[in-house]
Design an enzyme around this catalytic site. Structure first.
Site, PDB file in Angstrom:
ATOM      1  N   GLU A  30      -9.622 -10.297  -7.842  1.00  0.00           N
ATOM      2  CA  GLU A  30      -8.440  -9.236  -7.682  1.00  0.00           C
ATOM      3  C   GLU A  30      -7.354  -9.139  -8.603  1.00  0.00           C
ATOM      4  OE1 GLU A  30      -9.910  -8.608  -3.013  1.00  0.00           O
ATOM      5  OE2 GLU A  30      -7.862  -9.113  -3.382  1.00  0.00           O
ATOM      6  N   HIS A  85      -2.287  -5.163   1.448  1.00  0.00           N
ATOM      7  CA  HIS A  85      -3.706  -5.814   1.412  1.00  0.00           C
ATOM      8  C   HIS A  85      -3.410  -7.351   0.962  1.00  0.00           C
ATOM      9  CE1 HIS A  85      -7.616  -6.729  -0.345  1.00  0.00           C
ATOM     10  NE2 HIS A  85      -6.962  -7.452  -1.435  1.00  0.00           N
ATOM     11  N   LYS A 124       0.737  -1.219  -0.064  1.00  0.00           N
ATOM     12  CA  LYS A 124       0.022   0.030   0.091  1.00  0.00           C
ATOM     13  C   LYS A 124       0.767   1.167  -0.065  1.00  0.00           C
ATOM     14  CE  LYS A 124      -4.132  -2.099   2.257  1.00  0.00           C
ATOM     15  NZ  LYS A 124      -5.189  -1.897   3.170  1.00  0.00           N
ATOM     16  N   ASN A 129      -2.329   0.480   6.680  1.00  0.00           N
ATOM     17  CA  ASN A 129      -1.916  -0.920   7.509  1.00  0.00           C
ATOM     18  C   ASN A 129      -0.934  -1.751   6.219  1.00  0.00           C
ATOM     19  OD1 ASN A 129      -3.703  -1.828   5.478  1.00  0.00           O
ATOM     20  ND2 ASN A 129      -5.060  -3.025   7.223  1.00  0.00           N
ATOM     21  N   TYR A 136     -12.312  -1.093  -3.966  1.00  0.00           N
ATOM     22  CA  TYR A 136     -12.966  -1.515  -2.598  1.00  0.00           C
ATOM     23  C   TYR A 136     -14.232  -1.335  -2.391  1.00  0.00           C
ATOM     24  CZ  TYR A 136      -8.553  -1.699   0.193  1.00  0.00           C
ATOM     25  OH  TYR A 136      -7.332  -2.223   0.357  1.00  0.00           O
TER      26      TYR A 136
END
Ligand code: ADP
Ligand code: MG
Length: 140
Positions: free
Chosen positions: A127, A116, A10, A113, A50
């Site tokens: 995905e 993913h 990320k 965080n 998302y």
């Protein structure tokens, strides 16, 4: 059985120059990287990725974060790739993540965080197709 999952390094990890360290963790854990590309997501692409979270209170901030800089999606292969990768990255909130997990060691907070990881084989396939539409999926 060998299977696939979709990982994203990320924007927080990219910004903090942790991409190489995280790739090293992934390879050391026995994953094969079958596709990898630095991308800067548009608002439209991030919202599409998302979409499942579109009604959540954190959705808007999540999209701002995911479009704040480059990220590095990658397709990974390993036995039980989805659960094995979720194990490697740890809980969504780094404060709850086990010691030695990627999120424990690199995440800034529950939103930023670090990585993913897909949550099911079905979502992994979707995905991977989202980021790497031309990737051929081997069956062995
Ligand atoms: P995971 O990435 O562990 O599968 P979710 O699918 O529940 O977690 O959430 C997707 C992403 O949304 C998280 O990785 C994180 O970046 C963000 N997020 C989840 N919960 C929160 C929260 N309570 N506050 C802010 N951001 C959150
Ligand atoms: Mg999830």
């Amino acid at each position: 059985m060998s299977s696939q999952t979709l990982a994203i390094i990320k924007p927080d990890s990219f910004r903090n120059k942790n991409t190489g360290k995280i790739v090293d963790r992934i390879l050391s854990a026995g994953f094969e990287i079958t596709a990898m590309e630095q991308q800067h997501l548009s608002k439209k692409r991030a919202e599409a990725f998302y979409d499942i979270h579109s009604e959540r209170p954190f959705f808007h901030d999540l999209i701002v974060f995911m479009t704040s800089g480059p990220c590095v999606p990658m397709a990974l292969r390993k036995n039980d790739a989805v659960s094995s990768f979720r194990e490697l990255i740890g809980a969504t909130d780094p404060q709850s993540a086990r010691a030695g997990t990627i999120r424990k060691d690199f995440a800034e907070n529950v939103q930023n965080n670090a990585v993913h990881g897909s949550d099911s084989d079905d979502n992994a396939a979707k995905e991977i197709a989202f980021f790497f539409p031309s990737l051929q999926i081997r069956s062995n």
